[in-house]
Design a protein around this motif. Structure first.
Motif, PDB file in Angstrom:
ATOM      1  N   HIS A  96      43.059  41.877  35.798  1.00 26.67           N
ATOM      2  CA  HIS A  96      42.948  41.574  34.356  1.00 26.67           C
ATOM      3  C   HIS A  96      42.905  42.890  33.573  1.00 26.67           C
ATOM      4  CE1 HIS A  96      41.220  38.781  31.055  1.00 26.67           C
ATOM      5  NE2 HIS A  96      41.457  39.948  30.486  1.00 26.67           N
ATOM      6  N   HIS A 155      45.012  45.072  30.054  1.00 24.87           N
ATOM      7  CA  HIS A 155      45.862  44.915  28.867  1.00 24.87           C
ATOM      8  C   HIS A 155      46.547  46.253  28.632  1.00 24.87           C
ATOM      9  CE1 HIS A 155      43.893  41.068  27.853  1.00 24.87           C
ATOM     10  NE2 HIS A 155      42.775  41.651  28.234  1.00 24.87           N
ATOM     11  N   LYS A 169      48.347  32.324  30.020  1.00 23.05           N
ATOM     12  CA  LYS A 169      46.957  32.646  29.665  1.00 23.05           C
ATOM     13  C   LYS A 169      46.554  31.820  28.457  1.00 23.05           C
ATOM     14  CE  LYS A 169      43.224  35.477  28.824  1.00 23.05           C
ATOM     15  NZ  LYS A 169      43.358  36.807  28.257  1.00 23.05           N
ATOM     16  N   HIS A 189      36.683  36.340  32.920  1.00 20.89           N
ATOM     17  CA  HIS A 189      35.376  36.787  32.382  1.00 20.89           C
ATOM     18  C   HIS A 189      34.223  35.988  33.017  1.00 20.89           C
ATOM     19  CE1 HIS A 189      37.952  38.896  29.683  1.00 20.89           C
ATOM     20  NE2 HIS A 189      38.368  37.797  29.104  1.00 20.89           N
ATOM     21  N   ASP A 231      39.541  44.054  32.362  1.00 28.55           N
ATOM     22  CA  ASP A 231      39.713  43.859  30.917  1.00 28.55           C
ATOM     23  C   ASP A 231      39.911  45.201  30.212  1.00 28.55           C
ATOM     24  OD1 ASP A 231      40.049  42.114  28.831  1.00 28.55           O
ATOM     25  OD2 ASP A 231      37.925  41.943  28.332  1.00 28.55           O
TER      26      ASP A 231
HETATM   27 ZN   LIG Z   1      41.145  40.438  28.483  1.00 31.86          ZN
END
Ligand SMILES: [Zn+2]
Length: 447
Positions: A95, A97, A226, A279, A337
């Motif tokens: 995960h 970005h 997602k 998460h 993340d």
């Molecule tokens: Zn994220």
């Protein structure tokens, strides 16, 4: 006559498509004609948590050919001496970005403002740089879960696959789909005009919109869907999510990853049979038991407490959650993340520092390594196609100082990276020259 030609062309095309799905596909043109023999001081198998001394791996045309104490040297092969190192398959961040980097200055780490300031084009270039930083840290696979402007994630994946530049294998989601507004609170003016912070989230509030949103993402190159399960006071229902799962499966067998932040959202997502929960915020011991029972992936994005991020209280909760998940036998993935800039650190260094969380949760080093490799390939849904060091699979291989089975922090010193059978990093230095091409060497039609 023309019709007949079209039929023949279609059959030929189907044969090509069929061939591409066979276990022994054609080599990437970018690695064609290359051959290496790697001498591994210690070859690690993360699946079993074992190591074998003094092994050889032969690599040809981008793929692993043979592994053993003594393998035949392909003609013209270059010898790579890693006899002082541990050799292992590439790591996975489940995960990230890559096309989002918010900063202390000027936006005070408020990512809402990053969208206003950075164009998709700039973010695609950031993603290319972040991807190389990840590769240098040993991450050969990145699951990129949205917040990438107008499909900067697809642009990076396609650019890497076509052979323009080096980068990890990208499993990207395209635009995050959610109930109106997604994770944002756009002003009425923005919503009415559909501007400024759009298209960062894709609104889907009805069944028709859900189907259309999935298809839009697939059309524009998503490899995973997602969704925002419960970002708003109007969360998705079990039936909504079942529709997502069904439509994603219909579109080439894609899986659905859900951003979850409430216990009710988690329960609904589990009932709907979602692939992964992103998460750890809402994941209690009880919910972990439900996830384990249904085999749902926990992509916890467990941020360590550092001088640049987090708090002791939040970290204690994070670590307690990881311990609960591990004790309950939940399928866990290494995930971060990561979407921010820390001065003096690469994206890869920010990511590998998440080892702090896994160590604090007292998960054995061997297990952490398995989670960062084998589990990563599985949650990315590529396990049989890429990842393990196995004959026939693409040669994605890294080497580190020390033995990560006994000291997981060995992963912080990646000295060698091979991607698709080409050397990206050697003696601790990036040497990416062979990855750059003046055109789409692997095929313009890779989408
Ligand atoms: Zn994220």
């Amino acid at each position: 006559m023309r019709k007949q030609f079209a039929v023949i062309a279609l059959i030929a095309l189907l044969q090509v498509v069929g061939a591409a799905q066979q276990p022994a596909p054609t080599p990437l043109r970018s690695s064609a004609g290359t051959a290496y023999v790697i001498r591994a001081g210690r070859l690690i198998d993360p699946e079993t948590g074992t190591a074998s001394a003094n092994q050889m791996i032969s690599v040809k045309d981008g793929r692993i050919v043979a592994i053993g104490a003594n393998v035949a040297t392909p003609e013209g092969a270059e010898i790579i001496d890693l006899s002082q190192y541990s050799v292992l398959p590439g790591l996975v961040d489940a995960h990230n970005h890559l096309a989002l980097t918010y900063k202390k200055i000027p936006e005070n780490n408020v990512y809402y403002y990053t969208y206003v300031q950075d164009s998709t084009a700039l973010r695609a270039i950031q993603a290319a740089s972040n991807g190389m930083q990840m590769l240098s840290a040993g991450f050969t696979v990145v699951r990129d879960l949205g917040n990438n402007g107008m499909y900067a994630d697809t642009a990076l994946r396609v650019a890497v696959e076509q052979g323009w530049l080096p980068g990890p294998t990208i499993i990207n989601s395209g635009i995050i789909i959610g109930g109106m507004g997604g994770q944002f609170y756009p002003t009425p003016e923005m919503v009415k005009e559909h501007n400024i912070v759009y298209p960062e989230y894709l609104d889907a509030d009805t069944s028709d919109e859900i189907i259309k949103a999935v298809r839009q993402n697939v059309l524009f190159g998503a490899k995973v869907i997602k969704i925002c399960v419960d970002c708003k006071p109007y969360p998705y229902s079990v039936d909504d999510m079942k529709l997502f799962v069904k439509e994603a499966a219909n579109a080439g067998g894609l899986k659905v990853a859900g951003h979850v932040q409430t216990q009710e959202g988690a329960r609904r997502a589990i009932e709907a049979g979602i692939w992964s929960i992103e998460h750890d915020i809402a994941l209690t011991d009880e919910i972990h038991k439900l996830m384990a029972k249904k085999g749902i992936w926990r992509v916890g994005t467990e941020t360590p407490f550092t001088e640049y991020r987090g708090s002791q209280a939040a970290f204690d909760r994070t670590v307690a959650g990881m311990k609960s998940a591990y004790a309950n036998g939940v399928k866990m993935a290494f995930s971060t993340d990561a979407d921010y800039y820390v001065e003096g650190m690469t994206r890869g260094q920010v990511v590998i520092n998440f080892l702090k969380s896994w160590k604090a949760a007292a998960i054995p080093d061997k297990e952490i390594l398995k989670i960062m490799t084998v589990n990563g390939y599985k949650v990315a849904d590529i396990y049989d196609k890429r990842g393990p060091i196995k004959p026939g699979l693409p040669a994605d291989i890294i080497a580190v100082k020390g033995n990560p089975l006994e000291d997981i922090d060995a992963l912080r010193t990646v000295v060698f990276v091979m991607k698709d059978g080409l050397v990206f990093k050697r003696d601790g230095v990036m040497v990416p020259e062979k990855f750059f091409h003046g055109g789409p060497i692997n095929g313009w039609n890779i989408r």
